[in-house]
Design an enzyme around this catalytic site. Structure first.
Site, PDB file in Angstrom:
ATOM      1  N   ASP A  22      -3.630   0.011   5.825  1.00  0.00           N
ATOM      2  CA  ASP A  22      -3.832   1.442   5.607  1.00  0.00           C
ATOM      3  C   ASP A  22      -4.179   2.022   6.966  1.00  0.00           C
ATOM      4  O   ASP A  22      -5.267   1.803   7.494  1.00  0.00           O
ATOM      5  CB  ASP A  22      -4.980   1.636   4.600  1.00  0.00           C
ATOM      6  N   GLU A  54       1.071   6.219   0.443  1.00  0.00           N
ATOM      7  CA  GLU A  54      -0.320   5.899   0.100  1.00  0.00           C
ATOM      8  C   GLU A  54      -0.583   5.994  -1.410  1.00  0.00           C
ATOM      9  O   GLU A  54      -1.194   5.085  -1.986  1.00  0.00           O
ATOM     10  CB  GLU A  54      -1.270   6.807   0.887  1.00  0.00           C
ATOM     11  N   LYS A 113      -3.366  10.333  13.855  1.00  0.00           N
ATOM     12  CA  LYS A 113      -2.391  10.386  12.764  1.00  0.00           C
ATOM     13  C   LYS A 113      -1.918  11.816  12.505  1.00  0.00           C
ATOM     14  O   LYS A 113      -0.790  12.031  12.071  1.00  0.00           O
ATOM     15  CB  LYS A 113      -3.033   9.797  11.513  1.00  0.00           C
ATOM     16  N   ASP A 129      -6.645  12.099  -3.687  1.00  0.00           N
ATOM     17  CA  ASP A 129      -7.147  11.411  -2.488  1.00  0.00           C
ATOM     18  C   ASP A 129      -7.964  12.372  -1.625  1.00  0.00           C
ATOM     19  O   ASP A 129      -7.418  13.246  -0.960  1.00  0.00           O
ATOM     20  CB  ASP A 129      -5.930  10.865  -1.713  1.00  0.00           C
TER      21      ASP A 129
END
Ligand code: AMP
Length: 618
Positions: A23, A187, A87, A211
């Protein structure tokens, strides 16, 4: 199709090696595996430490790189050399991120607004791919240390909304870190797998994955049919998360103690302490009713009820996103059969309650919310390794397929290990005024330069009507049908002209050759990516020279003698840099030329606008 592992240390092929799940998060990253004996997913960690590695990269004066907890301590003291949230920059141009530019405390190059962003640290330039590769390298080393075996193959997760370029960037980062990235998975898909959703043979289900992490919020609606996950819709807020919860606590404490914004700005140490204490308070309030702290003679307090009142607007925003996602998926809330919770901030009871109330059902929260994505990636890795015999592997492409772009670079349209049948399209444009044709060369392989890959076919799209460079829209699509035949089509969208070709990518290619091509791509990754970076820097430099030349040609009379001389000198220096093998030098010279031209370019623009306005009544 056999899966091949490559031992980077010895260069030998290994068939038995473990595939890890990674991850690669905005705030934290981690690695998980399926335990060979218990067959259960497990997040890797050293004794007495956390499985989470902060996604932070620090560069010291000498250019040494540290990653993770060790880098985190420099966030406040050395903000220019400490890169967090890389990211958020993956596959982005400066234009994409400019509205949130103040978020980044380090230097994000803002001159070439259309090309991919770079980060400057001292006199070095790093792409988000480089930065992510440092994090992945650290994860790989940690995993190897813990498992006491080389780790060279991985499944890496990305947000469901990542586009092709962002996925490719993530693959490249993996390759640069010495990892053979077997698959990039979403994800939310990984999180579902960690709960065993989608593993049943004839399962058909619609689910929601909520999330809420430290800095981002995502909601995804997925349709699972016979092991295939389809993303029906995604929504969210890329700047909403647990950090906002910490900030409202700090605000309450500032009121209680009479501290001003200015005082906190001055006293970075105090500001950092308050933020860390606020996070501690928040976490405790997930299980306790009250939190108290004595700081410099002030009593700072917060109760769970107060905290819930403060974060209510944030929670409501996430619920609004859920509503939009449901609407976009064209389903009713009642059709959602499972709700999966991901991210540390979903531990807040008020968050859980709000989500469960909205969906009208209890949420899945039994798997560790910080680890669930990596654990699911490990489940997928295990399936790819062929260990999960229950689960049928679909037909996949053994090597990546793409076309040649500027400077002989390989632009991948269908990454290796994609399920077939599949269809992908991408738009390209011309780089010369009045360009009437475009050569489409189709390649197969994992290397960055097409010269190192296998050429499958080539054709010309001709008859593009005369237009300025950058205006034609040529859509190139790759379609692989169930028989493995690849159809490549190019279509200019403004005029409608099109051309296509058919090839059989596997024709004449043995398993050994596929293995050799994969091995080559890993052993040459560093060199390849350096070459690609150089080609990209040069292309950027050449384009800047061209536009500057055009601009000067048109507007020379509006520029001072001094400006003309400075520009000519900077152009010459850039020209010279283009002949050398040094991408950082090219970037520096591009920067310098931009610095010189920016003031007069803005001035000439303003003049043009005011001339255009003259004589017009508004
Ligand atoms: P992630 O990005 O998933 O690692 O989530 C990190 C966020 O979750 C940070 O804002 C943490 O402060 C937050 N978090 C972690 N544990 C808890 C907890 N027990 N209660 C509330 N927030 C938490």
């Amino acid at each position: 199709m056999a899966k091949i592992g490559i031992n980077i240390a010895t260069g030998s092929l290994q068939k038995e090696e473990m595939i890890v799940g990674i991850d690669l998060g905005t705030t934290n990253s981690l690695v998980a595996i399926i335990h060979p004996e218990s067959k259960q997913p497990l997040a890797l960690k050293e004794h007495n430490s956390s499985s989470l590695v902060p996604s932070i990269v620090h560069f010291d004066e000498a250019g040494n790189v540290t990653v993770g907890e060790a880098a985190k301590q420099f966030l406040i003291t050395e903000p220019h050399n400490t890169i967090f949230s890389a990211k958020r920059l993956m596959g982005k141009s400066y234009n994409d991120i400019k509205d949130n530019a103040s978020f980044f405390t380090y230097k994000v190059i803002d001159d070439n607004t259309e090309s991919l962003v770079k980060v400057q640290v001292g006199d070095k330039f790093y792409s988000p791919i480089d930065l992510s590769s440092f994090i992945l390298k650290e994860l790989k080393q940690r995993a190897e240390h813990i498992l006491k075996t080389p780790v060279t193959r991985a499944v890496i997760t990305v947000p469901a909304y990542f586009n092709d370029a962002q996925r490719q960037a993530t693959r490249d980062a993996g390759k640069l870190a010495g990892l053979d990235v077997l698959r990039i998975i979403n994800e939310p898909t990984a999180a579902s797998l960690a709960y065993g959703l989608g593993l049943g043979k004839e399962e058909s289900k619609t689910i929601a994955v909520y999330d809420l992490g430290g800095g981002t919020f995502d909601i995804s609606i997925l349709q699972i049919t016979n092991g295939i996950f389809e993303v029906l819709s995604t929504n969210g807020d890329t700047y909403l998360g647990g950090d906002d919860f910490d900030r409202v606590i700090v605000k309450q404490w500032m009121k209680q103690s009479g501290l001003s914004e200015a005082e906190l700005f001055e006293n970075k140490g105090l500001s950092q302490t308050l933020r860390l204490k606020a996070e501690e308070a928040k976490k405790l309030l997930s299980n306790a009713e009250n939190f108290e702290l004595e700081l410099n003679g002030n009593l700072l307090t917060i109760s769970r009820t107060e905290f819930e009142g403060l974060i209510k607007p944030f929670i409501e925003r996430t619920i609004k996103s859920c509503e939009s996602a449901i609407a976009d998926a064209k389903i009713a809330v009642s059709e959602i059969e499972s709700v999966v919770m991901v991210g540390g901030s979903t531990r807040v009871p008020a968050v859980k309650n709000a989500v469960s109330a909205f969906f009208g059902r209890p949420v899945n929260d039994t798997v560790n919310a910080d680890e669930v994505v990596a654990l699911g990636a490990a489940v997928q890795a295990d399936i790819l390794a062929g260990n999960n015999k229950e689960f049928l592997l679909l037909d996949i492409t053994p090597l990546s397929l793409g076309i040649e772009t500027m400077g002989g670079l390989m632009d991948v349209l269908i990454p290796r290990n994609s399920k077939i049948p599949t269809k992908v399209g991408r738009q390209y444009t011309t780089h010369k005024d009045g360009q009437s044709g475009m050569r489409i060369s189709v390649f197969q392989g994992e290397r960055d330069l097409v010269q190192d890959n296998r050429k499958l076919a080539e054709f010309n799209l001709s008859g593009i009507p005369a237009m300025p460079a950058g205006l034609p829209k040529v859509e190139v699509s790759f379609l692989i049908n169930a028989d493995g035949i690849l159809v490549v089509k190019a279509k200019e969208l403004r005029s409608g002209i099109e051309q296509s070709i058919e090839v059989k990518p596997q024709y004449g290619l043995s398993d050994e050759e596929v293995e050799r091509m994969l091995l080559d791509s890993i052993t040459n990754a560093k060199d390849d990516i350096a070459k690609r970076a150089l080609v990209e820097a040069r292309t950027e430099g050449e384009q800047l020279l061209e536009t500057t030349e055009k601009f000067i040609g048109k507007n020379a009379s509006l520029l001072s003698q001094q400006e003309l001389i400075a520009t000519a000198e900077a152009m010459q220096a850039l020209q010279l840099a283009l002949t050398m093998e040094d991408k950082d030098l090219v970037h520096r010279k591009v920067e310098e030329l931009n610095e010189i031209s920016r003031p007069y370019a803005e001035r000439v623009m303003d003049q043009a606008v005011s001339t255009a306005m003259k004589g017009k009544t508004i």
